[in-house]
Scaffold this motif. Structure first.
Motif, short mmCIF file in Angstrom:
data_model
loop_
_atom_site.label_atom_id
_atom_site.label_comp_id
_atom_site.label_asym_id
_atom_site.label_seq_id
_atom_site.Cartn_x
_atom_site.Cartn_y
_atom_site.Cartn_z
N MET A 22 0.63 -0.99 -0.14
CA MET A 22 0.00 -0.28 -0.13
C MET A 22 0.82 1.35 0.08
N ASN A 23 0.55 2.18 -0.90
CA ASN A 23 1.21 3.12 -1.09
C ASN A 23 0.80 4.31 -0.32
N ARG A 24 1.08 4.58 1.06
CA ARG A 24 0.29 5.42 2.08
C ARG A 24 0.59 6.83 1.54
N ASP A 25 1.65 7.17 1.22
CA ASP A 25 2.26 8.62 0.71
C ASP A 25 1.35 9.09 -0.25
N GLU A 26 1.31 8.33 -1.40
CA GLU A 26 0.53 8.52 -2.61
C GLU A 26 -0.93 8.61 -2.38
N LEU A 27 -1.56 7.59 -1.49
CA LEU A 27 -2.79 7.51 -1.21
C LEU A 27 -3.39 8.98 -0.41
N GLU A 71 -1.73 11.88 -0.60
CA GLU A 71 -1.69 12.88 -1.23
C GLU A 71 -2.96 13.15 -1.92
N PHE A 72 -3.33 11.95 -2.72
CA PHE A 72 -4.59 11.90 -3.69
C PHE A 72 -5.72 12.42 -3.12
N PRO A 97 -7.29 0.53 4.13
CA PRO A 97 -8.84 0.68 4.32
C PRO A 97 -9.30 -0.43 3.46
N SER A 98 -10.69 -0.83 3.94
CA SER A 98 -11.22 -1.77 3.36
C SER A 98 -11.98 -1.45 2.09
N ARG A 99 -12.27 -2.18 1.18
CA ARG A 99 -13.30 -2.05 -0.03
C ARG A 99 -14.43 -0.92 0.45
N GLN A 100 -15.19 -1.55 1.27
CA GLN A 100 -16.12 -0.50 2.04
C GLN A 100 -15.71 1.03 2.21
N VAL A 101 -14.60 0.96 2.81
CA VAL A 101 -14.16 2.59 3.10
C VAL A 101 -13.78 3.38 1.85
N LEU A 102 -13.18 2.38 0.81
CA LEU A 102 -12.79 3.04 -0.49
C LEU A 102 -14.02 3.37 -1.31
N LEU A 118 -16.06 11.99 -2.23
CA LEU A 118 -15.17 12.83 -3.07
C LEU A 118 -15.65 12.86 -4.66
N MET A 119 -16.73 12.42 -4.84
CA MET A 119 -17.32 12.60 -6.24
C MET A 119 -16.22 11.87 -7.27
N LEU A 120 -15.69 10.75 -7.14
CA LEU A 120 -14.61 10.44 -7.93
C LEU A 120 -15.28 9.72 -9.19
N GLY A 121 -14.61 10.00 -10.38
CA GLY A 121 -15.11 9.57 -11.69
C GLY A 121 -14.69 7.89 -11.59
N GLN A 122 -15.18 7.27 -12.70
CA GLN A 122 -14.67 5.74 -12.72
C GLN A 122 -12.98 5.66 -12.53
N ASP A 123 -12.32 6.34 -13.54
CA ASP A 123 -10.97 6.37 -13.45
C ASP A 123 -10.54 6.79 -12.25
N GLU A 124 -10.85 7.60 -11.57
CA GLU A 124 -10.19 8.15 -10.19
C GLU A 124 -10.51 6.82 -9.29
N ARG A 125 -11.66 6.39 -9.40
CA ARG A 125 -11.97 5.39 -8.33
C ARG A 125 -11.05 4.08 -8.55
N THR A 126 -10.87 3.80 -9.76
CA THR A 126 -10.06 2.71 -9.85
C THR A 126 -8.62 3.24 -9.45
N HIS A 127 -7.89 4.11 -9.58
CA HIS A 127 -6.74 4.59 -9.17
C HIS A 127 -6.57 4.75 -7.61
N LEU A 128 -7.81 4.95 -7.04
CA LEU A 128 -7.71 5.08 -5.35
C LEU A 128 -7.62 3.72 -5.10
N PHE A 129 -8.31 2.52 -5.56
CA PHE A 129 -8.42 1.27 -5.08
C PHE A 129 -6.82 0.78 -5.44
N HIS A 130 -6.27 1.23 -6.53
CA HIS A 130 -4.88 0.53 -6.78
C HIS A 130 -3.82 1.13 -5.79
N LEU A 131 -3.93 2.54 -5.55
CA LEU A 131 -3.22 3.21 -4.32
C LEU A 131 -3.34 2.65 -3.05
#
Length: 276
Positions: free
Chosen positions: A1-6, A8-9, A62-67, A74-87
């Protein structure tokens, strides 16, 4: 898990959502733009302490429920949501960027005799191309493998102005960085990808500024005016198509409006390849 990138995002995305966007009152003066941490926590249904720890890079996994809750808040779009899960390291086993191109894909681009086509991996390295792509983009066969990288080309090439207008270059640069952001989150263990990002951050202030925005979006169709020294300017539709079952590869096609002057120019280029 990339805590710093998560962390900042989350901070960047929070700053871009206004109270009005989510139906909250503005509530007097605000020291920072966007939502307060308390408001994000409230919208996501979590404690303010838990959310603060996530933004400070010291929170739990964070769990999937939290994400999912954060994506909605944060009103994330699909691409942003996918990125959040990867981070957040979901799924736990990060995929690997493969460098082989399926034979069926090589056959396909070879048969596209009038359409410039090439195969791009997640690092923006050009892995395969047909004759027309080589003619339109320069002598790819003579280009060293480490230079067959579209990110390096758009930010570091001294002759980029000969190929794209300033406006098109700006759009392409922004879209490419936003797409590379997704790859960096998806393949956190890929050393070559991380080295490319570090190299560009060190060498290109433009790249560094775009990277700092934390924009994420998958590259899709875009119109470009490509300048060729023999046939002149060609107005193309650059189509970026994912390869089925190979998320790390995209097929890039340069098409034109049928019957247009640009279509005729591509045909002239084709004739040049046959006569050479």
């Amino acid at each position: 898990m990339n805590r710093d990138e998560l962390a900042e995002f989350l901070r960047v995305r929070r700053a871009r959502v206004t109270p009005a966007d989510v139906g909250l009152p503005a509530g007097g003066s605000r020291r920072t733009p966007g939502l307060r941490r308390q408001e994000v926590a409230q919208l996501a249904g979590m404690s303010i302490d838990y959310y603060i720890r996530l933004e400070q890079g010291r929170g739990p996994h964070p769990s999937r429920q939290v994400l999912n809750a954060l994506s909605r808040a944060l009103m994330l779009g699909q691409d942003e949501r996918t990125h959040l899960f990867h981070l957040a390291d979901q799924p736990l086993d990060p995929p690997r960027i493969r460098e082989d191109v399926p034979g069926s894909l090589l056959h396909l681009i070879t048969f596209l005799e009038e359409v410039p086509a090439y195969v791009l991996d997640a690092r923006y390295d050009i892995r395969a191309w047909n004759t027309m792509a080589g003619v339109l983009m320069g002598d790819l066969d003579a280009t060293p493998p480490d230079r067959r990288n579209v990110i390096r080309w758009v930010f570091m090439s001294p002759d980029i102005a000969e190929h794209l207008t300033d406006e098109e270059k700006g759009r392409f640069a922004r879209a490419s960085v936003a797409d590379l952001r997704i790859a960096a989150g998806r393949y956190p263990e890929d050393r070559a990808l991380q080295a490319l990002v570090a190299e560009m951050l060190a060498l290109s202030p433009e790249f560094a500024e775009l990277w700092s925005r934390h924009e994420v979006a998958v590259r899709r169709e875009q119109r470009k005016h490509v300048h060729h020294p023999v046939v002149g300017t060609i107005e193309t539709i650059c189509q970026v198509m994912p390869v089925p079952d190979r998320d790390d590869l995209r097929l890039v096609l340069y098409t034109t409006e049928p019957g247009s002057p640009s279509h005729q120019a591509l045909r002239e280029l084709r004739q040049l390849t046959l006569s050479s």
